[in-house]
Scaffold this motif. Structure first.
Motif, PDB file in Angstrom:
ATOM      1  N   GLU A  51     114.563  50.221   0.797  1.00  0.00           N
ATOM      2  CA  GLU A  51     113.397  51.087   0.604  1.00  0.00           C
ATOM      3  C   GLU A  51     112.612  50.732  -0.657  1.00  0.00           C
ATOM      4  OE1 GLU A  51     115.068  54.980   0.580  1.00  0.00           O
ATOM      5  OE2 GLU A  51     115.363  55.066   2.763  1.00  0.00           O
ATOM      6  N   ARG A  74     111.429  46.412   1.124  1.00  0.00           N
ATOM      7  CA  ARG A  74     110.372  46.833   2.044  1.00  0.00           C
ATOM      8  C   ARG A  74     109.012  46.931   1.361  1.00  0.00           C
ATOM      9  NH1 ARG A  74     110.383  48.626   7.157  1.00  0.00           N
ATOM     10  NH2 ARG A  74     112.648  48.866   7.223  1.00  0.00           N
ATOM     11  N   LYS A 131     120.591  50.794   1.499  1.00  0.00           N
ATOM     12  CA  LYS A 131     119.468  51.663   1.852  1.00  0.00           C
ATOM     13  C   LYS A 131     118.464  51.737   0.713  1.00  0.00           C
ATOM     14  CE  LYS A 131     118.301  56.308   3.487  1.00  0.00           C
ATOM     15  NZ  LYS A 131     118.806  57.661   3.834  1.00  0.00           N
TER      16      LYS A 131
END
Length: 398
Positions: free
Chosen positions: A308, A312, A304
């Motif tokens: 992030e 991304r 995660k």
């Protein structure tokens, strides 16, 4: 586990607690600095590697090594929006004035400052108003043509002669060097060729993506004889384990062998990911030793965070067509990917994809490991795409 004592610190260019597996390249830099200081010829270094292999960390370490060896250093990061000349000028100004303050500074140092002012004057021809406050008359006709491929080598000669006069050496370190324009890279290579020919004490250490050797070779055919191009890959399992185990044990805690094996498998040995997994595993563990179960529980947290903060942010900078191309690559599985297969996945002619592919290469998102193939410059990016961007794009690529 005391989170304040966590030895790991994932970040862009943040030095790891244990710089494992990079002894050979550091030794190469040590030899370069030592031989040039001893007035013996040696190839400069252009390191290459994917994102996350620790190029910036090594560049910072090499700057520290050079300074300890008595070098004057210049460390810059290239990027597309600011010309190389404007990045170099303030550092060269500082360097020359530093040489000028040394006891017994002679004519070569003063000439170096005058040539730098001429160089700035020449830039006005192509860049408009440029001023850096040099209170000295320029040397007319030296590095002031407004042609970087002529002016930069002449400027480097003047700086190199000034450094030699003062018994000093200069190390120029450039990160993200693949972002230099074609003329800028050509001018830099020509300048370093002059340093070799005249045996002047300026070395170049650069770091960039795997496209760098090709860019340098296309710019000047003699680049391969002028530079060493060490390729930095992921760490082997033994070194990956060392990069995790030794910091943990130095902090008074322990990690089980099967946990180390699992971290090596998940990270594929890439130093940035090792730092991220080590950091999260430490914080997640209630007490020593860190077990494989802890690593299994930590992996979702790490994924995660990487999605992030690492993956991304790069994906979000792209245009819709660029995102579509990368989705098509990722959904083909693990790379490298044949360009023909990408075109087939998008149901379009391969010739239609040339412009977007060229832009993605220029942006540092993909590279060509061999003719007709593409690969991601960011390790594990294909897994991120399949995990976090699962929808396949529309096939309209006209």
């Amino acid at each position: 586990m005391d989170k304040i004592k966590n030895p790991f610190s994932p970040g862009a260019g943040t030095p790891p607690p244990e710089l494992a597996g990079r002894d050979a390249i550091l030794e190469q830099a040590r030899v370069l600095f030592g031989r040039v200081r001893a007035k013996r010829p040696e190839k400069s270094i252009l390191m290459t590697g994917l994102r996350g292999v620790g190029k910036t960390v090594l560049l910072n370490e090499m700057e520290y090594m050079a300074e300890n060896d008595g070098y004057k250093t210049i460390l810059i990061e290239a990027h597309e929006e600011k010309p190389l000349a404007l990045l170099l000028i303030p550092h060269l100004r500082r360097l020359l004035f530093s040489l000028d303050r040394m006891k017994g500074a002679g004519d070569k140092v003063r000439r170096g400052i005058a040539v730098l002012k001429s160089f700035i004057s020449g830039l006005r021809v192509t860049m408009g108003d440029v001023e850096f406050g040099l209170d000295i008359d320029p040397e007319q006709g030296s590095a002031d043509n407004g042609d970087l491929e002529i002016d930069l080598p002449n400027l480097f000669v003047a700086v190199g002669e000034a450094a030699r006069e003062r018994g000093s050496c200069v190390a120029i370190l450039i990160d993200e060097i693949q972002y230099l324009g074609k003329i800028e890279l050509s001018a830099l290579i020509m300048a370093m060729h002059k340093m070799q020919q005249r045996q002047l004490p300026i070395v170049l250490v650069g770091a960039g993506l795997p496209i760098l050797p090709g860019l340098a070779g296309d710019s000047k055919s003699y680049a391969e004889r002028l530079f060493n191009f060490p390729d930095l890959g992921p760490l082997p399992e033994k070194e990956s384990a060392k990069a995790i185990r030794e910091p943990i044990e130095s902090a008074g805690e322990f990690i089980e062998p099967d946990a180390l094996v699992e971290i090596s498998r998940l990270t594929q040995g890439y130093p940035y990911f090792l730092q991220e997994w080590g950091y999260q595993a430490w914080d997640h563990a209630e007490s020593s030793p860190i077990t494989k179960k802890i690593i299994d529980e930590t992996s979702q947290i790490v994924e995660k965070r990487l999605d992030e903060n690492f993956f991304r942010v790069r994906f979000n900078r792209l245009t819709p067509k660029e995102k579509t191309y990368l989705r098509a690559m990722a959904h083909l599985g693990e790379g490298p990917y044949k360009t023909a297969d990408v075109a087939s996945a998008l149901d379009t002619d391969i010739r239609n994809l040339g412009p977007v592919r060229a832009i993605l290469i220029k942006k540092g998102m993909i590279y060509s490991p061999s003719h007709g193939q593409m690969a991601f410059t960011v390790p594990l990016f294909d897994k991120f795409m399949r995990r976090a961007i699962p929808e396949f794009p529309e096939k309209d690529h006209s």
